[in-house]
Design an enzyme around this catalytic site. Sequence first.
Site, PDB file in Angstrom:
ATOM      1  N   ASP A 139      44.717  38.560  41.258  1.00  0.00           N
ATOM      2  CA  ASP A 139      44.369  38.039  42.584  1.00  0.00           C
ATOM      3  C   ASP A 139      42.861  38.095  42.751  1.00  0.00           C
ATOM      4  OD1 ASP A 139      44.548  40.960  42.841  1.00  0.00           O
ATOM      5  OD2 ASP A 139      44.141  40.619  44.950  1.00  0.00           O
ATOM      6  N   GLU A 149      45.268  43.445  44.484  1.00  0.00           N
ATOM      7  CA  GLU A 149      44.231  44.483  44.500  1.00  0.00           C
ATOM      8  C   GLU A 149      43.162  44.189  45.539  1.00  0.00           C
ATOM      9  OE1 GLU A 149      40.579  46.626  43.651  1.00  0.00           O
ATOM     10  OE2 GLU A 149      40.842  44.463  43.557  1.00  0.00           O
TER      11      GLU A 149
END
Length: 458
Positions: A96, A160
């Site tokens: 991500d 994250e």
Amino acid sequence: MVHSPEHAALAAAVASLMPRAKDELAELVAFRSVADASQFPPAECDAAAEWIAAALRAEGFPEVALLDTPDGTRSVYGHLPGPQGAPTVLLYAHYDVQPPLGEEEWTSPPFELTERNGRWYGRGAADCKGGVLMHLLALRALRAAGGIPVGVKVIAEGSEEQGTGGLERYAEAHPELLTADAIVIGDSGNLRVGQPTVTAMLRGMVVLRVRVDTLEGNLHSGAFGGAAPDALAALIRMLDSLHAEDGSTTVDGLTGDGTWEGTGYPDEEFRTDAKVLDGVGLMGSGSVADRVWARPSVTVLGIDCPPVVGATPSVQASARALVSLRVPPGIPARKAGELLATHLVSRAPWGARVGVEVSGEGEGFRADTTSPAYGSMASALREAYDGTEMAVVGQGGSIPLTSTLAGLYPAAEILLIGLSEPAAQIHAVDESVSPEELERMSVAEALFLRRYAAAPRG
């Protein structure tokens, strides 16, 4: 320096793989994998996860799974057993990415990997899709140069950057999944290009959403201004209380006198790296390393208020802010968040109503740099970087999973390396990665895995 035969073989293998790595990184960067459904479709994250899962299967991982984590995102897990008696190493990265900010501000499209001036530009190129490629390159080089000498687990996180804790909670519920003798977190980086670096400390973090309300609705500033309590002015006063006159962070009950014992960070180098404008001073006191690695820091990430263009002459009835607090290891994130919330509420003027909620948090981490794995890594980095010794630094940012893994597996050795360095401009416009750093760090990781497999263990 004189290179070992194993370095020559691994370096040649990685060099031959670099054109493929560029094509693959371009494919990964093309996924708009911001783990926030209000900004980008979740299908973009799912596609990135599927890409990584397919890559692991192609590398011969017999066990590959997409893990549905409690925050609604997916992490990619793979396990490749090693030779009998070999240690197991967990390799971490995340797919991500941060939002691209204003896409029109980028020199080239943020989700289109573009080569320019010897660097590869694109959101996630360094943080941390480049880390995924670093792990793949190291494993491919080892396979080409005689085989992978350790058991390998790979975990690629899907949230994250959002700090929503999905993988941490999943790992806590399935503690057997990520067990390993050593853990390589591929989400930090070098002090600068050409300076191999391990990160031995991470600050923890907490992010708060703050809302201030003073009126039932906006009022005409001519008719009511001067007496009607302005929510935006109240919020500004509250936020201003978070810094002393010299810029030091001031949160009631939170100490801010920590010192950094490792590699230093000279003021002028920091000014250059941070692109501080001429004549503008730095915030806080103490050394730069103290300030950015060993002490708390608070940052206002955003404010909801009327933009200048289109603003009306109104007293604001409500205002909101997103506030981030970074704290050194040893200060629990939840406790820090409570102190920050109490501080803000206590500073609200005129009886303004204040609401505070936590939108993300993660604990700090401090590594044992005397462990055998650090010896293997120091040797690998030195050779991959032609004799340059490894620097040991802290990182002001947070990688929440790291402290979770340290708690779950206290015997595991945890090392933080990666592709971020000042020129990478992670989280900012025109993020990029140095292909030379990707190549050298991949060689270093492969050398580390080879040497860690041969290192004596108690």
